[in-house]
Design an enzyme around this catalytic site. Structure first.
Site, mmCIF file in Angstrom:
data_model
loop_
_atom_site.group_PDB
_atom_site.id
_atom_site.type_symbol
_atom_site.label_atom_id
_atom_site.label_comp_id
_atom_site.label_asym_id
_atom_site.label_seq_id
_atom_site.Cartn_x
_atom_site.Cartn_y
_atom_site.Cartn_z
ATOM 1 N N GLY A 31 0.811 -1.221 0.000
ATOM 2 C CA GLY A 31 0.000 0.000 0.000
ATOM 3 C C GLY A 31 0.838 1.262 0.000
ATOM 4 N N GLY A 36 5.343 4.109 -8.994
ATOM 5 C CA GLY A 36 6.041 2.825 -9.200
ATOM 6 C C GLY A 36 5.050 1.668 -9.163
ATOM 7 N N HIS A 37 4.166 1.674 -8.157
ATOM 8 C CA HIS A 37 3.157 0.604 -8.066
ATOM 9 C C HIS A 37 2.192 0.676 -9.253
ATOM 10 C CE1 HIS A 37 4.054 1.348 -3.652
ATOM 11 N NE2 HIS A 37 4.272 0.056 -3.750
ATOM 12 N N LYS A 150 13.250 -2.132 -8.323
ATOM 13 C CA LYS A 150 13.902 -1.366 -7.253
ATOM 14 C C LYS A 150 14.318 -2.315 -6.134
ATOM 15 C CE LYS A 150 13.252 1.954 -3.705
ATOM 16 N NZ LYS A 150 12.749 0.994 -2.716
#
Ligand code: PAF
Length: 281
Positions: A31, A36-37, A150
Site C-alpha cells: 500500500g 512505481g506501483h 527497485k
C-alpha cells in the site's frame, strides 16, 4: 473495482475469471501506492484480463525496531489511484486473515542469495517476504505476478522461490520508476524531511557517476569506494555499496554486466537503489 478483505471473498470474486480461463495478473504491495506501483498495475493490465492488487503490510518481514507500526496505511487514497489505472480487485486482508489464530510452524528460506546485501542488515526479512508471497500466490493463484526492480534482491528471491517450488506462474520484473531528480520512488520517501528529500537524489547521482567511471575503465573497488565516500559526504550512513552479477553472484570478470547496489540511511530512513550496468562485448 471490488475490494475484498477475506480469502473467501477474493476466491468468490475470482471464480468467474477462473472458470472462463481468464489471465489473472497479480501485483502484491504494502500500500501507500505511488507511480512505481501504478506502473506495475499498468504492466499487468497490458497482458492480463483481470488484475488483483494486494495491500497488506506484512508484519513478519519487519525486524525489531523497523517501521512496521509507522508504515503508512492509506487504503482510501490507494483505492482511488487503483480505480484510475483499471485495477479489478483489491485484496486488503487483516493480519488475522493472513496469519490466523494459530501459530505458524512453516518457514520458507531461500538460501544463499538472501544472505548478503539487505539480508545482512535485515535478518529474517526475506523469509518473511517468501512466506507472505507464497501465501498470496496460493490465495490469488495468478498467471503472472509483477514486482519492481527497485527491490532487485527481493525480485531475485521470488524468482528463485517460484522456480524451486514449481509455482505455476510467471514473475515479471518492471524497471524502477524515478522522480525527475532521479530518486527511486518508494513509500519510505515520505518519511524524509524537506532537507533530506533534497539530498536523497545523491544516491542515483552516485550510481550514474559510478557507471561512467566503470565505462572509463576505473577499477570496481575504487568506484565502489568513491560512491561510499560521496554518500557519506552528503550525510548518509552507508549500509552497503556493492556490485554483483545480474544473478546476484559475485563478480568474476570485470567486463561482464553487473548491478550496483546501495542501501543507505538518511536520518532514520533507509533507502535502497540499484543500477544495472551493461558492457558492450
Ligand atoms: O515489495 C513489497 O511491497 C513487499 O515486500 C511485498 C512483495 C508486497 C511482500 O510483502
Amino acid at each position: 473495482m471490488k475490494t475484498e478483505t477475506t480469502i473467501q471473498g477474493l476466491t468468490a470474486s475470482l471464480a468467474p475469471a477462473r472458470s472462463t480461463k481468464k489471465m489473472i495478473g497479480f501485483v502484491p504491495t504494502m500500500g501507500n501506492l505511488h507511480e512505481g506501483h501504478l506502473t506495475l498495475v499498468r504492466a499487468a493490465k497490458k497482458i492480463c484480463d483481470v488484475v488483483v492488487v494486494s495491500i497488506f503490510v506484512n508484519p513478519i518481514q519487519f525486524g525489531v525496531g523497523e517501521d512496521f507500526d509507522s508504515y503508512p496505511r492509506t487504503l482510501e487514497q490507494d483505492s482511488r489511484l487503483l480505480a484510475d489505472v483499471g485495477c479489478d480487485i483489491i485484496f486488503a486482508p487483516s493480519v488475522e486473515q493472513m496469519y490466523g489464530k494459530h501459530p505458524r510452524l512453516t518457514n520458507i528460506r531461500v538460501n544463499q542469495i538472501t544472505e548478503d546485501l539487505c539480508g545482512q542488515s535485515r535478518p529474517g526479512h526475506f523469509d518473511g517476504v517468501a512466506v507472505v508471497v507464497t501465501k498470496l500466490f496460493n490465495i490469488v493463484q495468478p498467471d503472472y505476478a509483477f514486482f519492481g526492480e527497485k527491490d532487485y534482491q527481493q525480485l531475485a528471491v521470488i524468482r528463485q522461490l517460484v522456480q524451486d517450488l514449481n509455482m505455476p506462474l510467471e514473475v515479471i520484473g518492471v524497471p524502477i520508476v524515478r522522480a525527475e531528480d532521479g530518486l527511486a520512488l518508494s513509500s519510505r520517501n515520505g518519511y524524509l524531511s524537506e532537507q533530506q528529500r533534497a539530498v536523497a537524489p545523491t544516491i542515483y547521482q552516485s550510481l550514474k557517476q559510478a557507471e561512467q567511471q566503470l565505462h572509463e575503465g576505473q577499477a570496481l573497488s575504487e568506484v565502489l569506494a568513491n560512491v561510499s565516500a560521496q554518500l557519506t559526504h552528503a550525510g548518509f550512513i552507508v549500509d552497503y555499496v556493492e556490485a554483483r552479477q545480474t544473478n546476484l553472484q559475485p563478480i568474476e570478470r570485470f567486463d561482464q554486466d553487473l548491478v550496483l547496489f546501495i542501501a543507505a540511511k538518511l536520518g532514520a530512513t533507509r533507502l535502497i537503489d540499484n543500477l544495472q550496468i551493461h558492457f558492450k562485448t
